[in-house]
Design a protein around this motif. Structure first.
Motif: not given
Length: 144
Positions: A129-134, A136-144
């Motif tokens: 639930g925090a920005a960044g990470g690797d 399972e903690n990695k952010d998933i975004s619409s622009w990638e």
């Protein structure tokens, strides 16, 4: 005669010894030790794949909203504009069959419009639930 046959059958029948049972339990434990970590890894990847798919589907609903209204919902209207009219001319929703879902970690998706990476930014922060990470903690975004 019958009783002697019954007695003889009982003498020939044997159960499992304690050592045989322990060997079977150890073998089952070893098999579980190999299988459980593989299952857990698949579950983690499955959640990330589900988040990517949900972001894609939400993006399609946002595109339909834009086609009808000429704009994307702004940040204050948020993703709820896909379900209830924000008062935009041409709104022809709802654009989703069900309510706006949370991400696979049961946290709301983050939506910003205008976005820093395009017309809108839609993302999940992952498990932590925090920005960044690797992982399972990695952010998933619409622009990638």
């Amino acid at each position: 005669m019958k009783s002697k046959t019954v007695q003889r059958q009982h003498k020939d029948e044997r159960g499992f010894t304690l050592i045989e049972l322990l060997v079977v339990i150890v073998i089952l434990g070893l098999l579980a030790g190999f299988a459980v970590p593989k299952y857990m890894e698949k579950e983690k990847k499955g959640r990330q794949t589900a988040a990517k798919t949900q972001i894609e589907l939400l993006g399609q609903a946002l595109d339909q909203f834009r086609l009808d209204t000429g704009r994307y919902p702004n940040s204050s209207e948020g993703l709820n504009a896909l379900m209830t009219s924000p008062g935009a001319d041409g709104w022809d929703g709802p654009y989703l069959k069900k309510a706006v879902p949370n991400d696979p970690w049961n946290k709301p998706y983050v939506y910003n419009s205008p976005g820093t990476h395009g017309d809108y930014d839609l993302y999940s922060y992952g498990k932590d639930g925090a920005a960044g990470g690797d992982g399972e903690n990695k952010d998933i975004s619409s622009w990638e």
